[in-house]
Design an enzyme around this catalytic site. Structure first.
Site, PDB file in Angstrom:
ATOM      1  N   ASP A   1     -10.112  -3.461  -5.251  1.00  0.00           N
ATOM      2  CA  ASP A   1      -9.205  -2.530  -4.576  1.00  0.00           C
ATOM      3  C   ASP A   1      -9.134  -1.250  -5.410  1.00  0.00           C
ATOM      4  OD1 ASP A   1      -7.108  -1.192  -3.373  1.00  0.00           O
ATOM      5  OD2 ASP A   1      -5.637  -2.785  -3.625  1.00  0.00           O
TER       6      ASP A   1
ATOM      7  N   HIS B   1      -8.068  -4.995  -0.697  1.00  0.00           N
ATOM      8  CA  HIS B   1      -6.906  -4.282  -0.182  1.00  0.00           C
ATOM      9  C   HIS B   1      -6.589  -4.699   1.264  1.00  0.00           C
ATOM     10  CE1 HIS B   1      -4.031  -1.007  -0.575  1.00  0.00           C
ATOM     11  NE2 HIS B   1      -4.238  -0.788   0.712  1.00  0.00           N
TER      12      HIS B   1
ATOM     13  N   SER C   1       0.824  -1.207   0.000  1.00  0.00           N
ATOM     14  CA  SER C   1       0.000   0.000   0.000  1.00  0.00           C
ATOM     15  C   SER C   1       0.859   1.258   0.000  1.00  0.00           C
ATOM     16  CB  SER C   1      -0.958  -0.064   1.204  1.00  0.00           C
ATOM     17  OG  SER C   1      -1.990   0.860   1.066  1.00  0.00           O
TER      18      SER C   1
END
Ligand SMILES: *[C@@H]1O[C@H](CO)[C@@H](O)[C@H](O)[C@H]1NC(C)=O
Length: 403
Positions: A343, A373, A189
């Site tokens: 996501d 995610h 991320s």
């Protein structure tokens, strides 16, 4: 830790049962995800309320989630774990305990959390680092870089860069018995953003002699020019990262101005100077056909932000590695990129994979159709999913073959 987290989840889920959260149909074990998703939403709503009342910054409220997940640096039979500092930046260090033999590999790991949240000591991150260290006989340096809103771009980048550069010195590599030819950066991320940015910046640094062997980017955030990509549109309300939260993360990383946050939310934050960079984030050009299907939007309008709104970091590749030109991408080390179908950041990773490939960089793009995610860190009770184990094992397998 598990019990405290479960309590928080249960309590907030009870409060939050009324909050509808659409889940992908293919998702196995939806109960766990629904519970966490509801918990996050409630913490999010409470944080919003607290911010509106002037009690605390929104992100301070969300940090409750980081806090309940923290574990101390505990060594086990396979890995020696310590919290220390490298180049004056706090890190959690994982040293494998296997009988001394040859040199070892090393992974510089940068955790996720939107540059605002997260910690190397969160249970999920601690476990991921431990497994990498044990199963690959690798030294893992997991960096606790500074966070927004107290610190903004480029502080986060500068911290992870300083640690990486320090560690790559031959005396340091020798101290940890690391093979200079087998060092990689990795992150998920926001951490994937930092890993990609560090890999790029090292190429421009005449003081760094060691070259990275690889980069591992787990559902990375790579650009903030087009916040209406097909994946942003299709997954705006999926667990565990909504479009609204991602927009807030980007704006907090760059600047605290509400004007930026509002402009980003309507995708009207792009200054005229960004025009020449837009082809680098053009989803019609870089996304594979199945990800483009059914989408008609043409991308952000350069100049929508107006000349009075210069946010220079927005166009900086250290902030948004997808904006780098091909001449720079060409020299990057082989990449493993994991993307999840459900996501908002799916297209960032998929476009980077396509652009790296076009530049001649070897890329393994693993696209998980049933994933959302954050799934990779779901590897321990109570946040444990078969999906999390599968994805983490996929990353570990790639590292075993490529590091
Ligand atoms: C230590 O490593 C072995 C072999 O990989 C594994 O089976 C065991 O679970 C590990 N111990 C811990 C505490 O993780």
């Amino acid at each position: 830790m598990g019990a405290r987290l479960l309590c928080l989840c249960l309590l907030t889920a009870l409060l939050g049962y009324y909050i509808y959260s659409p889940l992908p149909e293919e998702l196995a074990q939806p109960g766990t995800v629904m519970l966490l998703s509801a918990a996050l939403r409630v913490v999010g709503h409470l944080s919003e309320a607290a911010e509106m009342l002037g009690l605390m910054h929104y992100m301070e409220g969300l940090r409750l989630i980081t806090a309940v997940e923290l574990v101390g640096p505990t060594s086990d039979e396979n890995v020696t774990v310590t919290d220390t500092e490298l180049s004056k930046v706090p890190v959690r260090l994982f040293l494998p305990r296997r009988a001394p033999g040859g040199l070892r590999s090393a992974v510089l790991f940068f955790h996720g959390g939107g540059w605002c949240l997260g910690d190397a000591g969160m249970h999920g991150y601690d476990l991921v680092s431990r497994r990498i260290s044990n199963e690959l006989n690798a030294v893992v340096v997991s960096v606790n870089y500074r966070l927004a809103p107290a610190h903004r771009f480029p502080a986060q980048f500068e911290d992870v860069y300083a640690v990486t550069k320090f560690f790559l010195q031959s005396e340091e590599l020798a101290r940890y018995r690391v093979d200079p030819a087998r060092v990689c950066v990795a992150g998920d991320s926001a951490g994937g953003n930092l890993a990609a940015a560090v890999a790029q910046q090292l190429l421009e640094d005449p003081e760094v002699k060691t070259r990275l062997k690889a980069q591992v980017l787990i559902y990375p955030a790579l650009q903030a020019l087009d916040l209406d990509l097909p994946s942003y549109r299709a997954n705006a309300d999926k667990p565990l990262l909504s479009r609204a939260l991602m927009v807030r993360f980007w704006s907090e990383y760059l600047s605290g101005e509400p004007a930026l946050w509002e402009a980003m939310a309507s995708n009207r934050h792009v200054p005229a100077e960004a025009g020449p960079l837009l082809p680098r984030v053009d989803w019609r050009r870089w996304l594979p056909a199945p990800m483009r299907a059914g989408h008609g939007h043409g991308g952000p309008a350069a100049g929508a932000a107006g000349p009075a709104r210069p946010w220079p970091g927005l166009l900086d590749p250290r902030f948004a590695p997808l904006l780098a030109g091909e001449a720079r991408l060409r020299r990057l080390p082989p990449a493993f990129i994991l993307t999840c179908e459900h996501d908002v950041l799916r297209d960032d990773g998929a476009m980077y994979a396509a652009r790296l490939r076009a530049a001649g960089v070897p890329v393994t793009h693993h696209h998980a159709k049933d994933a959302f995610h954050g799934a990779v860190t779901f590897v321990s009770w109570p946040l444990e999913l078969a999906l999390g184990h599968r994805l983490l094992n996929t990353c570990l397998a790639w590292l075993r073959d490529n590091l």
